[in-house]
Design a protein around this motif. Sequence first.
Motif, PDB file in Angstrom:
ATOM      1  N   GLU A   1     161.049  61.868  52.371  1.00  0.00           N
ATOM      2  CA  GLU A   1     161.090  61.472  53.751  1.00  0.00           C
ATOM      3  C   GLU A   1     160.487  59.979  53.389  1.00  0.00           C
ATOM      4  O   GLU A   1     159.932  59.559  52.590  1.00  0.00           O
ATOM      5  CB  GLU A   1     159.663  62.160  54.365  1.00  0.00           C
ATOM      6  N   CYS A   2     160.989  59.216  54.364  1.00  0.00           N
ATOM      7  CA  CYS A   2     160.872  57.574  54.669  1.00  0.00           C
ATOM      8  C   CYS A   2     159.826  57.393  55.810  1.00  0.00           C
ATOM      9  O   CYS A   2     160.148  57.684  56.682  1.00  0.00           O
ATOM     10  CB  CYS A   2     162.076  57.000  54.479  1.00  0.00           C
ATOM     11  N   PHE A   3     159.044  56.382  55.531  1.00  0.00           N
ATOM     12  CA  PHE A   3     158.034  55.887  56.307  1.00  0.00           C
ATOM     13  C   PHE A   3     158.142  54.410  56.479  1.00  0.00           C
ATOM     14  O   PHE A   3     159.197  53.713  56.263  1.00  0.00           O
ATOM     15  CB  PHE A   3     156.794  56.261  56.014  1.00  0.00           C
ATOM     16  N   GLU A   4     157.056  53.659  56.744  1.00  0.00           N
ATOM     17  CA  GLU A   4     157.125  52.454  57.331  1.00  0.00           C
ATOM     18  C   GLU A   4     157.233  51.377  55.953  1.00  0.00           C
ATOM     19  O   GLU A   4     157.082  51.664  55.003  1.00  0.00           O
ATOM     20  CB  GLU A   4     155.813  51.991  58.099  1.00  0.00           C
ATOM     21  N   PRO A   5     157.844  50.228  56.411  1.00  0.00           N
ATOM     22  CA  PRO A   5     157.718  49.021  55.310  1.00  0.00           C
ATOM     23  C   PRO A   5     156.508  48.631  54.977  1.00  0.00           C
ATOM     24  O   PRO A   5     155.497  48.629  55.781  1.00  0.00           O
ATOM     25  CB  PRO A   5     158.872  47.926  56.154  1.00  0.00           C
ATOM     26  N   VAL A   6     156.535  48.222  53.810  1.00  0.00           N
ATOM     27  CA  VAL A   6     155.206  47.812  53.037  1.00  0.00           C
ATOM     28  C   VAL A   6     155.679  46.730  52.018  1.00  0.00           C
ATOM     29  O   VAL A   6     156.822  46.480  51.942  1.00  0.00           O
ATOM     30  CB  VAL A   6     154.399  48.926  52.417  1.00  0.00           C
ATOM     31  N   ARG A   7     154.639  46.084  51.473  1.00  0.00           N
ATOM     32  CA  ARG A   7     154.924  45.146  50.328  1.00  0.00           C
ATOM     33  C   ARG A   7     153.601  44.977  49.546  1.00  0.00           C
ATOM     34  O   ARG A   7     152.412  44.884  49.807  1.00  0.00           O
ATOM     35  CB  ARG A   7     154.831  43.479  51.101  1.00  0.00           C
ATOM     36  N   PHE A   8     154.155  45.476  48.394  1.00  0.00           N
ATOM     37  CA  PHE A   8     153.265  45.762  47.025  1.00  0.00           C
ATOM     38  C   PHE A   8     153.719  44.898  45.773  1.00  0.00           C
ATOM     39  O   PHE A   8     154.812  44.312  45.681  1.00  0.00           O
ATOM     40  CB  PHE A   8     153.228  47.127  46.784  1.00  0.00           C
ATOM     41  N   VAL A   9     152.521  44.812  45.007  1.00  0.00           N
ATOM     42  CA  VAL A   9     153.077  43.903  43.798  1.00  0.00           C
ATOM     43  C   VAL A   9     153.833  44.988  43.068  1.00  0.00           C
ATOM     44  O   VAL A   9     153.813  46.075  43.280  1.00  0.00           O
ATOM     45  CB  VAL A   9     151.675  43.569  42.894  1.00  0.00           C
ATOM     46  N   PRO A  10     154.726  44.334  42.019  1.00  0.00           N
ATOM     47  CA  PRO A  10     155.687  45.435  41.445  1.00  0.00           C
ATOM     48  C   PRO A  10     155.105  46.172  40.403  1.00  0.00           C
ATOM     49  O   PRO A  10     154.039  46.050  39.954  1.00  0.00           O
ATOM     50  CB  PRO A  10     156.601  44.260  40.672  1.00  0.00           C
ATOM     51  N   LEU A  11     155.773  47.338  40.220  1.00  0.00           N
ATOM     52  CA  LEU A  11     155.302  48.379  39.181  1.00  0.00           C
ATOM     53  C   LEU A  11     155.938  48.026  37.971  1.00  0.00           C
ATOM     54  O   LEU A  11     157.204  48.089  37.945  1.00  0.00           O
ATOM     55  CB  LEU A  11     155.722  49.895  39.704  1.00  0.00           C
ATOM     56  N   ILE A  12     155.099  47.697  36.829  1.00  0.00           N
ATOM     57  CA  ILE A  12     155.808  47.110  35.788  1.00  0.00           C
ATOM     58  C   ILE A  12     155.817  48.276  34.819  1.00  0.00           C
ATOM     59  O   ILE A  12     154.907  49.048  34.413  1.00  0.00           O
ATOM     60  CB  ILE A  12     155.135  45.937  35.230  1.00  0.00           C
ATOM     61  N   GLY A  13     157.124  48.535  34.033  1.00  0.00           N
ATOM     62  CA  GLY A  13     156.861  49.540  32.910  1.00  0.00           C
ATOM     63  C   GLY A  13     158.604  50.094  32.603  1.00  0.00           C
ATOM     64  O   GLY A  13     159.496  49.578  33.129  1.00  0.00           O
ATOM     65  N   GLU A  14     158.609  51.004  31.805  1.00  0.00           N
ATOM     66  CA  GLU A  14     159.940  51.279  31.331  1.00  0.00           C
ATOM     67  C   GLU A  14     160.722  52.018  32.554  1.00  0.00           C
ATOM     68  O   GLU A  14     162.070  51.835  32.618  1.00  0.00           O
ATOM     69  CB  GLU A  14     159.683  52.511  30.200  1.00  0.00           C
ATOM     70  N   TYR A  15     160.079  52.562  33.425  1.00  0.00           N
ATOM     71  CA  TYR A  15     160.567  53.253  34.442  1.00  0.00           C
ATOM     72  C   TYR A  15     160.629  52.507  35.922  1.00  0.00           C
ATOM     73  O   TYR A  15     160.874  52.879  36.881  1.00  0.00           O
ATOM     74  CB  TYR A  15     160.379  54.605  34.744  1.00  0.00           C
ATOM     75  N   GLY A  16     160.131  51.168  35.717  1.00  0.00           N
ATOM     76  CA  GLY A  16     159.889  50.414  36.791  1.00  0.00           C
ATOM     77  C   GLY A  16     160.599  49.096  36.791  1.00  0.00           C
ATOM     78  O   GLY A  16     161.750  48.994  36.080  1.00  0.00           O
ATOM     79  N   TRP A  17     159.777  47.977  37.197  1.00  0.00           N
ATOM     80  CA  TRP A  17     160.332  46.502  36.934  1.00  0.00           C
ATOM     81  C   TRP A  17     160.117  46.198  35.459  1.00  0.00           C
ATOM     82  O   TRP A  17     158.901  46.467  34.996  1.00  0.00           O
ATOM     83  CB  TRP A  17     159.861  45.549  37.893  1.00  0.00           C
ATOM     84  N   GLN A  18     161.032  45.353  34.938  1.00  0.00           N
ATOM     85  CA  GLN A  18     160.666  44.925  33.548  1.00  0.00           C
ATOM     86  C   GLN A  18     159.729  43.320  33.982  1.00  0.00           C
ATOM     87  O   GLN A  18     159.703  42.940  34.963  1.00  0.00           O
ATOM     88  CB  GLN A  18     161.924  44.408  32.916  1.00  0.00           C
ATOM     89  N   GLU A  19     158.742  43.402  33.246  1.00  0.00           N
ATOM     90  CA  GLU A  19     157.879  42.245  33.230  1.00  0.00           C
ATOM     91  C   GLU A  19     158.549  40.902  32.948  1.00  0.00           C
ATOM     92  O   GLU A  19     159.334  40.800  32.159  1.00  0.00           O
ATOM     93  CB  GLU A  19     156.760  42.363  32.360  1.00  0.00           C
TER      94      GLU A  19
END
Length: 215
Positions: free
Chosen positions: A197-215
């Motif tokens: 299910e999809c809900f409202e838009p948000v803004r978070f700091v990036p999730l860094i890691g092997e299965y997230g964003w690269q640092e």
Amino acid sequence: MNDLFVHLRRSMVNDQIRSRGITDERVLLAMEEVERHLFVPHDLEREAYHDSPLPIGHGQTISQPYIVAEMTALLRLRPGDSVLEVGTGSGYQAALLAIISGRVISIERIPEVARRAEENLRRAGVEGVRIFVSDGTAGYPEAAPYDAILVTAAAPSVPTPLFSQLADGGRLVAPVGDRNIQHLVRITRQGDEFLQECFEPVRFVPLIGEYGWQE
């Protein structure tokens, strides 16, 4: 001063959260109980109950109270649930999860942030949280499966290892999108199926890691 913080906490719950449609009484009571000002830098204590995120150092933030409440409510927690949190941050979200469910494993990749979170939880008198320093995008399979998984940083997609760590009937909530804007998603496991299910838009700091964003 304590009376002031009690007043600010009650106002936060009534004016920022209850009035905007959060009805889960367990969430509302937990947010009224946990002393949010103990989870921010000392010079920001008076701003802890404002309707906005605050910096906690190392490029991390404590999220806006309403967003914390919404994500917690989306998990549909029950007492006794086993909870995994990806991204400890200040420890405030983990405190709320522990107050409601009783047992939380929280993963933080930055050692200094994890240490401060442990100190914050001790000062607040919150028990039931175990913090580990590692890549949260890989989850914590040693204690799986979890009834609820909460990702507290922005992921390009839900980290693959978390699916197998979710119990049948379990709920996972995460902000998913690009580095600028995300949407809250809730995934519910039903056997081998994962309903999204999809809900409202948000803004978070990036999730860094092997299965997230690269640092």
